[in-house]
Design an enzyme around this catalytic site. Structure first.
Site, short mmCIF file in Angstrom:
data_model
loop_
_atom_site.label_atom_id
_atom_site.label_comp_id
_atom_site.label_asym_id
_atom_site.label_seq_id
_atom_site.Cartn_x
_atom_site.Cartn_y
_atom_site.Cartn_z
N PRO A 72 0.83 -1.21 0.00
CA PRO A 72 0.00 0.00 0.00
C PRO A 72 0.86 1.25 0.00
O PRO A 72 1.85 1.35 0.72
CB PRO A 72 -0.81 -0.14 1.29
CG PRO A 72 -0.95 -1.62 1.46
CD PRO A 72 0.37 -2.18 0.99
N CYS A 73 0.45 2.21 -0.83
CA CYS A 73 1.34 3.34 -1.13
C CYS A 73 0.84 4.68 -0.60
O CYS A 73 1.47 5.70 -0.83
CB CYS A 73 1.49 3.45 -2.65
SG CYS A 73 -0.07 3.78 -3.50
N GLN A 74 -0.28 4.68 0.16
CA GLN A 74 -0.87 5.97 0.51
C GLN A 74 0.08 6.86 1.29
O GLN A 74 0.04 8.08 1.18
CB GLN A 74 -2.16 5.75 1.32
CG GLN A 74 -3.30 5.16 0.51
CD GLN A 74 -3.29 3.65 0.52
OE1 GLN A 74 -2.28 3.01 0.81
NE2 GLN A 74 -4.43 3.06 0.22
N PHE A 76 3.30 7.06 0.91
CA PHE A 76 4.40 7.54 0.08
C PHE A 76 3.95 8.52 -0.99
O PHE A 76 4.71 9.37 -1.42
CB PHE A 76 5.07 6.36 -0.63
CG PHE A 76 5.75 5.39 0.29
CD1 PHE A 76 6.85 5.79 1.02
CD2 PHE A 76 5.31 4.09 0.41
CE1 PHE A 76 7.51 4.90 1.87
CE2 PHE A 76 5.95 3.19 1.24
CZ PHE A 76 7.05 3.60 1.98
N SER A 77 2.71 8.38 -1.44
CA SER A 77 2.26 9.08 -2.64
C SER A 77 2.34 10.59 -2.49
O SER A 77 2.00 11.17 -1.45
CB SER A 77 0.81 8.68 -2.95
OG SER A 77 0.30 9.44 -4.01
#
Length: 315
Positions: A72-74, A76-77
């Site tokens: 899950p990238c939330q 980092f985004s």
């Protein structure tokens, strides 16, 4: 070949392996989203669901040849709060590291979003390989910059296939588009903006789904009533400029006919599947809201094929 897919979503990795003709003996999927699991199992009933990665006992698995996943990238985004490893979702990256260390697969593949250099450096240090940034625009009609860390040797940039937005649109629209995420109508942007879709995202519901311009729009066709001396028309999700009696009441919204936005409609779920190079209607086992979400979370299949094809002759 035994595969473990972490944060499996709708099983994009399985699609890529099948497209490449790579024999999969067992495909273990760690996923907790019930809608994504529903889509995966509908398309691949033989997938073995192993549940939450934080509770996964790797000693119960056989020898794994390939571990892949897009943690899950939330956190980092650049589109999010950028909490990085302080975000519990992005901290799941360390579960990927744990599984690789414990299972010691021959190959691994990790995907994540574009992020700050210092965070890229942390992931690179843990994975032990340099990441490669690939834009899905090379193999699809979507601008989607993502980082990939893999020990599969010889990964280079894919060749440009020249696929543009108009190539994936259904018949009632033309190429120019805009996205509510960034605001503004397509015709106010440079011509090159029209050629590729913006990145579809996991929160692509409501007003966040990119829009495309309708062809042969007839305002009179959509006209419904007048209110305070002004003509109004109906639009709905990805159905615009159609007779009002074909829309369910819950789908209807009234906007002025003379508003230029009546010339636009949202991308359909099928068009979003095509942007991700997924087969048409692969995700049609759940609601459109969930389809948009999992497609925004998913991988561009042809990018994954480009990376995994390097192992085809070695299996």
């Amino acid at each position: 070949m035994n595969v473990l897919s972490l944060f499996d979503g709708m099983s994009c990795g399985r699609i890529a392996l099948e497209r490449l003709g790579i024999q999969v003996d067992n495909y273990y999927a760690s996923e907790i989203d019930k809608y994504a699991i529903q889509v995966s199992q509908a398309n691949y009933p033989d997938i073995i669901q192993v549940g939450d990665v934080t509770e996964l006992d790797t000693s119960t698995l056989p020898k794994i040849d390939l571990i892949m996943g897009g943690s899950p990238c939330q956190g980092f985004s650049f589109a999010g709060k950028q909490l990085a490893f302080d975000d519990p979702r992005s901290a799941l990256f360390f579960e990927f590291v744990r599984c690789v260390e414990e299972l010691k697969p021959k190959y691994f593949l990790l995907e994540n979003v574009n992020m700050k250099k210092e965070w890229l450096a942390v992931i690179t240090e843990y994975m032990g390989v340099e990441g490669i940034k690939i834009n899905s625009a090379l193999v699809s009609a979507q601008n989607r910059n993502r980082w990939y860390w893999t020990n599969i040797p010889g990964i280079e940039q894919p060749e440009q296939r020249g696929i543009v937005l108009k190539d994936i649109l259904e018949s009632d629209a033309e190429e120019p588009m805009y996205s509510n995420i960034y605001g503004g109508f397509g015709e106010k942007k440079p011509r090159e903006h029209f050629n590729k879709s913006v990145t579809i995202r996991a929160n692509s519901g409501g007003g966040a789904i990119p829009n495309v311009k309708l062809k042969d729009f007839d305002k009179n066709l959509a006209r419904m009533t007048t209110k305070e001396g002004k003509a109004y028309c109906l639009t709905a999700s990805y159905q615009a400029a159609v007779p009002h009696n074909s829309l369910a009441r819950s789908q209807r919204s009234m906007i002025p006919v003379d508003n230029e936005k009546t010339n636009w409609r949202k991308l359909t779920p099928v068009e979003c599947e095509r942007l991700q190079t997924v087969l048409d209607n692969y995700t049609n086992h759940v609601s459109n809201t969930q389809r948009y979400k999992m497609l925004g979370n998913g991988w561009t299949i042809e990018v994954i094929c480009h990376i995994l094809k390097k192992i085809k002759d070695d299996i």
